[in-house]
Enzyme design. Structure first.
Site, PDB file in Angstrom:
ATOM      1  N   SER A  96      -7.174 -21.077  10.727  1.00 16.34           N
ATOM      2  CA  SER A  96      -7.919 -21.769   9.671  1.00 16.34           C
ATOM      3  C   SER A  96      -7.292 -23.115   9.333  1.00 16.34           C
ATOM      4  O   SER A  96      -6.096 -23.335   9.519  1.00 16.34           O
ATOM      5  CB  SER A  96      -7.953 -20.907   8.409  1.00 16.34           C
TER       6      SER A  96
HETATM    7  N1  SAH Z   1      -5.693 -15.905   9.580  1.00 20.98           N
HETATM    8  C1  SAH Z   1      -5.883 -16.191  10.966  1.00 20.98           C
HETATM    9  C2  SAH Z   1      -7.331 -16.523  11.203  1.00 20.98           C
HETATM   10  C3  SAH Z   1      -7.825 -15.950  12.485  1.00 20.98           C
HETATM   11  S1  SAH Z   1      -9.566 -16.047  12.725  1.00 20.98           S
HETATM   12  C4  SAH Z   1      -4.939 -17.297  11.406  1.00 20.98           C
HETATM   13  O1  SAH Z   1      -4.281 -17.884  10.541  1.00 20.98           O
HETATM   14  O2  SAH Z   1      -4.796 -17.543  12.594  1.00 20.98           O
HETATM   15  C5  SAH Z   1     -10.082 -14.462  12.166  1.00 20.98           C
HETATM   16  C6  SAH Z   1      -9.565 -13.294  12.926  1.00 20.98           C
HETATM   17  O3  SAH Z   1     -10.193 -12.125  12.401  1.00 20.98           O
HETATM   18  C7  SAH Z   1      -9.840 -13.290  14.413  1.00 20.98           C
HETATM   19  O4  SAH Z   1      -8.637 -13.187  15.100  1.00 20.98           O
HETATM   20  C8  SAH Z   1     -10.714 -12.042  14.629  1.00 20.98           C
HETATM   21  O5  SAH Z   1     -10.475 -11.380  15.847  1.00 20.98           O
HETATM   22  C9  SAH Z   1     -10.305 -11.186  13.441  1.00 20.98           C
HETATM   23  N2  SAH Z   1     -11.257 -10.143  13.040  1.00 20.98           N
HETATM   24  C10 SAH Z   1     -12.608 -10.213  13.001  1.00 20.98           C
HETATM   25  N3  SAH Z   1     -13.115  -9.045  12.545  1.00 20.98           N
HETATM   26  C11 SAH Z   1     -12.058  -8.228  12.285  1.00 20.98           C
HETATM   27  C12 SAH Z   1     -11.925  -6.900  11.799  1.00 20.98           C
HETATM   28  N4  SAH Z   1     -12.979  -6.135  11.454  1.00 20.98           N
HETATM   29  N5  SAH Z   1     -10.679  -6.382  11.652  1.00 20.98           N
HETATM   30  C13 SAH Z   1      -9.589  -7.103  11.994  1.00 20.98           C
HETATM   31  N6  SAH Z   1      -9.651  -8.374  12.463  1.00 20.98           N
HETATM   32  C14 SAH Z   1     -10.867  -8.934  12.600  1.00 20.98           C
END
Ligand code: SAH
Length: 215
Positions: free
Chosen positions: A63
């Protein structure tokens, strides 16, 4: 090319966070400290402190720094909390939370991303983080209740299990909307029930799971 990453981080705080109203000194200190460039691929390191999200593989993104700071600040962490994060991704948001809370539990659905995040957290020496692969929309019932919950993927609705796993006095922040844009929703659990407020628009990758979008 060599980069002065500390300087880039300080500049990120001064130009992207403070002017937009992030003011919690602990949050600003964590944003100055956590080496965001180590959570992206080497090819993207020079862009790590820019004002936008970046790809982290598997069609997912780390993000934008401002959104990380805004969501973190909304949790009002003091240092004693047990926190749950959904969507570990690169682990960057996890590290910011680990700086500010007692313990962070974080769930990621994609094993490849979790594996890399685990390696990064180990390299950086974070010991108060517990990671697991799974569907975070159902929460982590064995560890509930949590003082704070942060969802870093866009949901069609507030996942009810997460509200149920919030301690009284606890706070949950989650982007809710359609697949193209969402609103940050803050849910506070109060003795009488829940209190909801909106913190502005955002754009996240899909939350995929039982209480999220279909794959
Ligand atoms: N906070 C992270 C943002 C990653 S993007 C960072 O700083 O890098 C969001 C992430 O949520 C992705 O990696 C995706 O695979 C994950 N995601 C989506 N649905 C999910 C779920 N139901 N449970 C766990 N992770 C999930």
């Amino acid at each position: 090319m060599t980069h002065n990453f500390q300087k880039a981080r300080d500049r990120m705080v001064e130009t992207q966070l403070i002017p937009r109203g992030i003011h919690d000194p602990r949050v600003l200190a964590a944003m100055r400290k956590v080496p965001r460039h180590l959570f992206v691929s080497e090819a993207l390191q020079s862009q790590a402190y820019a004002d936008h999200p970046l790809p982290i593989g598997d069609k997912q993104t780390i993000s934008q720094p401002y959104i990380v700071a805004l969501m973190t600040e909304a949790l009002q962490l003091q240092g004693t909390e047990k926190v749950l994060e959904i969507g570990t991704g690169s682990g960057y948001q996890t590290a910011v939370l680990a700086e500010l809370a007692d313990t962070v539990f974080s769930i990621e659905r994609l094993p490849s991303l979790l594996h890399r995040a685990r390696k990064t957290m180990e390299q950086l020496g974070y010991r108060n983080v517990v990671l697991r692969v799974g569907d975070g929309t159902v929460g982590w019932p064995e560890e509930a209740p949590f003082d704070a919950i942060l969802v870093s993927a866009g949901a069609p609705q507030v996942p009810q299990p997460l509200v149920d796993q919030l301690a009284v006095g606890g706070r949950l922040i989650v982007p809710v909307g359609d697949r193209l844009s969402q609103e940050l929703v803050l849910v506070e659990r109060v003795p009488e029930g829940v209190r909801k407020s909106h913190l502005g628009g955002c754009r996240f990758v899909d939350l995929v799971g039982k209480w999220g979008w279909e794959e």
